[in-house]
Design a protein around this motif. Structure first.
Motif, PDB file in Angstrom:
ATOM      1  N   TYR A 300     -14.608  46.113 -27.727  1.00  0.00           N
ATOM      2  CA  TYR A 300     -14.847  45.741 -26.337  1.00  0.00           C
ATOM      3  C   TYR A 300     -14.970  44.228 -26.163  1.00  0.00           C
ATOM      4  O   TYR A 300     -14.643  43.694 -25.094  1.00  0.00           O
ATOM      5  CB  TYR A 300     -16.071  46.478 -25.797  1.00  0.00           C
ATOM      6  N   VAL A 303     -11.448  43.143 -25.584  1.00  0.00           N
ATOM      7  CA  VAL A 303     -10.963  43.466 -24.235  1.00  0.00           C
ATOM      8  C   VAL A 303     -11.539  42.503 -23.206  1.00  0.00           C
ATOM      9  O   VAL A 303     -10.817  41.926 -22.386  1.00  0.00           O
ATOM     10  CB  VAL A 303     -11.324  44.917 -23.861  1.00  0.00           C
ATOM     11  N   ASP A 456      -5.880  50.046 -22.440  1.00  0.00           N
ATOM     12  CA  ASP A 456      -6.856  49.673 -21.415  1.00  0.00           C
ATOM     13  C   ASP A 456      -6.210  49.203 -20.119  1.00  0.00           C
ATOM     14  O   ASP A 456      -6.851  49.168 -19.074  1.00  0.00           O
ATOM     15  CB  ASP A 456      -7.811  48.606 -21.960  1.00  0.00           C
ATOM     16  N   ARG A 462      -8.387  45.743 -15.802  1.00  0.00           N
ATOM     17  CA  ARG A 462      -7.563  44.530 -15.669  1.00  0.00           C
ATOM     18  C   ARG A 462      -7.093  44.324 -14.231  1.00  0.00           C
ATOM     19  O   ARG A 462      -6.947  45.265 -13.489  1.00  0.00           O
ATOM     20  CB  ARG A 462      -6.358  44.628 -16.615  1.00  0.00           C
TER      21      ARG A 462
END
Length: 462
Positions: A300, A303, A456, A462
């Motif tokens: 994470y 990300v 993701d 995003r």
């Protein structure tokens, strides 16, 4: 009504494993009846079944097979530009409890059919055990289970009419491995189920509320944990089988027929170490928490930093009962007030770990860390969209650990455990207030698959 995590443990215990062997499926099942019904059972349909006793199981099977034949009469020429031909070898109902029962094609004795339903390509016939398979499936999962199993076997009949046969595989080794043809048959079964769900059948009704039942029955036929995808009898793990079924449900028969070893991804894997095999692919609870936490933080962090944000690892707090920092999220909770994660290490989470396996723990934690990532990315953490995105993020994380990386990676059976957990309850899709859990389980599996396959970018972060 609030669903306490103890309920999830009880439900999870009902979704159990067993294996496929040979040309059919040998199975021991556990579960409970779900909604599905036969609208107009064709009592005359048993007259065309070899060995029928005229009872309700054969009536159900005959009704289903007649409907499946009608489905293919329309779908086969539309998808493959060839006319559909009904089974030339017939249907065989076998009372495997009767030692004097006549054996169907592709067998030497009636007992060879015990616990099985199969398609015999040499005779173009379908046979099933009416004593120890179909009644058990019906009892545990409802009428839908019987229908799905027979739709799968008729999927193999469709393959023969497409030219996908054992002879074709021998002529082109590796072109049609068993795991591919089984996935295609699962896909065809999903297409037929959608046809019924859309109200196109006059005899059957399988609504959205029965899809979890269909999947519960399907995963009882998964391969034993650790089976190689290259095994000549491989049918696929629970995730691969459910994926194929859902693809058929969503994409239709033409999509199913276009499956190849080049365009189909299978997550099934063999054990790569003796230690992992001896543990059944499961880490002890405490060890799983210790190894999983830094791995989740690493994923994470990647990300969130890719979005130009700073990842702050959530404080991980172990509690001895169900977390109550933010509504009913189950045995693992994201606490929005201080952006921490609470983990129940004495109550239901260890029970789920034992009942399902270590990736029940993994998926629950990954979804709560997904909420933490959404929060740190400035995205909503409340509402149904947030819960969906959290599960999707857990799927994206799962894809990164499908194969061992360093000291941590998924073991054979972990993807099965993910499917079991998702069918058992909606905790991985609850938001930061413990609300808006996604129903049914069929939809939860679909969201998880989206994260696994699309990453993701499909998860609203995003």
């Amino acid at each position: 009504m609030r669903q306490r995590s103890g309920r999830l443990v009880r439900l999870a215990a009902l979704v159990t494993a067993v294996a496929t062997v040979g040309s059919g499926c040998t199975v021991a099942v556990s579960g409970q009846p779900k909604a599905a019904r036969v609208v107009a059972r064709d009592t005359k349909s048993t007259s065309t079944i070899n060995g029928s006793d005229g009872g309700q199981i054969d009536q159900l099977a005959g009704t289903a097979l007649a409907d499946i034949d009608r489905f293919w009469t329309d779908e086969f020429p539309a998808s493959f530009n060839k006319p559909w031909t009904s089974l030339s070898g017939g249907i065989f109902s076998v009372d495997t409890a009767d030692a004097s029962a006549k054996p169907p094609p592709c067998t030497e004795k009636a007992s060879d059919v015990e616990g099985n339903a199969f398609y015999c390509p040499s005779a173009d016939a379908v046979a099933y055990d009416r004593a120890a398979l179909l009644p058990v499936l019906q009892s545990k999962f409802g009428d839908a289970a019987v229908v799905i199993v027979l739709a799968h076997e008729m999927g193999h009949a469709a393959q023969k009419r497409m030219g996908i046969t054992p002879e074709a595989e021998r002529a082109n080794p590796g072109k049609y491995p068993t795991i591919l043809t089984e996935a295609m048959a699962d896909c065809f079964a999903g297409s037929f189920t959608k046809w019924v769900s859309d109200g196109k059948s006059k005899s059957l009704d399988i609504g959205q509320d029965a899809l979890d039942s269909a999947l519960g029955a399907l995963i009882t036929f998964r391969d034993p944990v650790g089976t190689s995808p290259n095994d000549q009898a491989a049918h696929g793990n629970a995730f691969d089988r459910v994926s194929a079924f859902q693809d058929g449900f969503q994409q239709g028969t033409k999509f199913c027929g276009a499956m190849t070893v080049q365009n189909r991804v299978f997550t099934q894997q063999a054990f790569t170490s003796v230690d992992d095999r001896d543990r059944g692919g499961n880490l002890p609870f405490d060890q799983m928490i210790d190894q999983l936490t830094p791995n989740l933080n690493g994923y994470y962090q990647g990300v969130v930093t890719s979005l130009g944000k700073t990842w702050v690892p959530p404080k991980s707090t172990e509690v001895t009962s169900e977390p109550d920092c933010a509504g009913d999220q189950g045995p693992v909770a994201f606490c929005a007030a201080d952006k921490s994660v609470e983990i129940d290490v004495k109550g239901d989470l260890p029970k789920l770990h034992e009942e399902i396996g270590d990736y029940a723990t993994g998926l629950l934690m990954a979804s709560r860390y997904g909420l933490a990532a959404l929060a740190q990315a400035g995205k909503p953490t409340e509402g149904s969209g947030a819960g969906r995105n959290a599960l999707c993020m857990a799927g994206a994380y799962t894809a990164t650990v499908l194969k061992p990386q360093g000291e941590f990676g998924l073991s054979p059976g972990d993807m099965d455990e993910a499917v079991q957990l998702l069918l058992a309850g909606n905790f991985p899709t609850r938001d930061a207030k413990g609300k808006s859990g996604l129903e049914p389980g069929f939809a939860r599996v679909e969201v998880f698959r989206t994260g696994v396959f699309d990453g993701d970018k499909a998860c609203g972060i995003r």
